[in-house]
Design an enzyme around this catalytic site. Structure first.
Site, mmCIF file in Angstrom:
data_model
loop_
_atom_site.group_PDB
_atom_site.id
_atom_site.type_symbol
_atom_site.label_atom_id
_atom_site.label_comp_id
_atom_site.label_asym_id
_atom_site.label_seq_id
_atom_site.Cartn_x
_atom_site.Cartn_y
_atom_site.Cartn_z
ATOM 1 C CG ASP A 83 37.618 37.015 82.086
ATOM 2 O OD1 ASP A 83 37.890 35.886 81.660
ATOM 3 O OD2 ASP A 83 37.733 38.206 81.373
ATOM 4 C CG ASP A 105 45.387 33.641 84.305
ATOM 5 O OD1 ASP A 105 46.303 32.791 84.273
ATOM 6 O OD2 ASP A 105 45.214 34.770 83.701
ATOM 7 N N GLY A 180 42.431 42.161 73.265
ATOM 8 C CA GLY A 180 42.669 43.467 72.648
ATOM 9 C C GLY A 180 42.327 43.435 71.379
ATOM 10 C CG HIS A 207 40.728 33.736 77.415
ATOM 11 N ND1 HIS A 207 40.588 34.724 78.706
ATOM 12 C CD2 HIS A 207 40.380 32.510 77.821
ATOM 13 C CE1 HIS A 207 40.138 33.774 79.578
ATOM 14 N NE2 HIS A 207 39.963 32.380 79.130
ATOM 15 N N GLY A 209 38.700 36.878 71.870
ATOM 16 C CA GLY A 209 37.667 36.538 70.600
ATOM 17 C C GLY A 209 37.548 37.732 69.900
ATOM 18 C CB THR A 210 37.623 41.512 70.284
ATOM 19 O OG1 THR A 210 36.644 41.582 71.412
ATOM 20 C CG2 THR A 210 37.612 42.683 69.434
ATOM 21 C CG ASN A 229 36.612 34.314 77.460
ATOM 22 O OD1 ASN A 229 35.766 33.607 77.673
ATOM 23 N ND2 ASN A 229 37.506 34.571 78.604
ATOM 24 C CB THR A 232 38.284 44.507 72.856
ATOM 25 O OG1 THR A 232 39.297 43.985 74.001
ATOM 26 C CG2 THR A 232 38.899 45.767 72.267
HETATM 27 P P1 13P Z 1 39.071 40.355 74.103
HETATM 28 O O1 13P Z 1 38.947 41.717 74.828
HETATM 29 O O2 13P Z 1 40.201 40.561 73.178
HETATM 30 O O3 13P Z 1 37.752 40.089 73.357
HETATM 31 O O4 13P Z 1 39.230 39.319 75.167
HETATM 32 C C1 13P Z 1 38.310 38.947 76.152
HETATM 33 C C2 13P Z 1 39.039 37.897 77.135
HETATM 34 O O5 13P Z 1 39.618 37.133 76.362
HETATM 35 C C3 13P Z 1 38.624 38.043 78.240
HETATM 36 O O6 13P Z 1 39.142 37.198 79.340
#
Ligand code: 13P
Length: 285
Positions: A83, A105, A180, A207, A209-210, A229, A232
């Site tokens: 990542d 990245d 986050g 990215h 995804g949380t 992804n 968090t």
């Molecule tokens: P979150 O921590 O918001 O789920 O995002 C994870 C991420 O995108 C890692 O690259």
């Protein structure tokens, strides 16, 4: 059933209309949690390991060795993905260590530099059969931008096309998502996603995804997203479970293994939830 280049999992997902979640993992317990739950659900899965998480585990070769050893006893289709690598050298180290996918990245760089470095990573990675993820627009932190991310550097479709021309296999897009916990419900820019998907033919990656609502994730999947992804939510489940156990027991008497087991149990719920949102359960061969 086995370890795959990430591209194999994403191409299949995009063709069949689901996404493969990439869960950030920083230790043995998180890897056990993710791979065992994926095997139970017969769901393809990606272990997302950030360079900081690799360092914590003792380096890229250790992370790969743990993942492969855990998967050995399981029936699971998975990829080991680096990542957010911010240098070409970091990506080379992961490729040499056995990662089956790397994210370069360069989103903080001018597009010409981002494209040149991405092309270099593609040249090396593809020689090893390793997948490459690129990024344009900056996917920042939720606390930098606030929930609506007005000041975020969103993905410019021209730049997306420019980066896709380097031969990357998938593209992370900044469309109102961020890393986050969101402080209010995010509102993804589907107008932008539609335009990018029309012009870029490779699988797209979401990215942060949380906390993105289920309906928005599934709409994004219909518009070309094949990987999401999640970091968090899984980290929080592990930490919360350990903290709760410490609060409810006499810490002196707590076996360390009890903390790990509680984290694995709580983390498995998170993995199941995001597998369900991504619609990938039952998709493994
Ligand atoms: P979150 O921590 O918001 O789920 O995002 C994870 C991420 O995108 C890692 O690259």
């Amino acid at each position: 059933m086995s370890l795959h280049p990430m591209k194999t999992l994403l191409v299949e997902a995009r063709a069949k209309g689901y996404a493969v979640p990439a869960f950030n993992c920083a230790n043995l317990e998180m890897i056990q949690c993710v791979l065992r739950t994926a095997a139970e659900l017969r769901a393809p899965v990606i272990l997302g390991i950030h360079p900081v998480e690799m360092d914590y585990m003792g380096g890229a070769p250790v992370a790969v060795a743990i993942a492969r050893a855990v998967a050995e006893g399981l029936d699971v289709d998975y990829a080991i993905h680096q990542d957010h690598g911010d240098t070409v050298e970091t990506c080379i180290r992961s490729i040499r260590s056995g990662f089956t996918s790397v994210m370069y990245d360069g989103s903080h760089l001018p597009i010409e530099e981002n494209a040149a470095n991405s092309a270099e990573v593609v040249r090396i990675a593809h020689a090893y059969g390793v997948t490459v993820e690129g990024e344009v627009g900056t996917i920042g932190m939720t606390d930098e931008f606030g929930a609506r991310l007005e000041n975020a550097h969103l993905c410019d479709p021209d730049m997306a096309e420019r980066l896709a021309a380097t031969g990357i296999d998938c593209l992370a897009v900044a469309i109102g998502n961020a890393h986050g916990f969101y402080t209010a419900t995010p509102e993804l820019r589907f107008d932008l996603l539609e335009e990018i998907n029309r012009r870029v033919k490779i699988p797209l990656v979401l990215h942060g995804g949380t906390g993105i609502p289920r309906d928005q994730v599934q709409q994004a999947i219909r518009m070309g997203v094949a990987k999401m992804n999640v970091g968090t939510a899984l980290r929080y489940a592990f930490v919360r479970a350990a903290a709760d156990l410490c609060a409810s027991e006499v810490v002196r008497d707590l076996p360390l293994m009890a903390l790990g087991r509680a984290g694995i149990r709580a983390g498995a719920e998170v993995v199941r939830e995001y597998m369900d949102i991504c619609m990938c359960a039952g998709r493994s061969g």
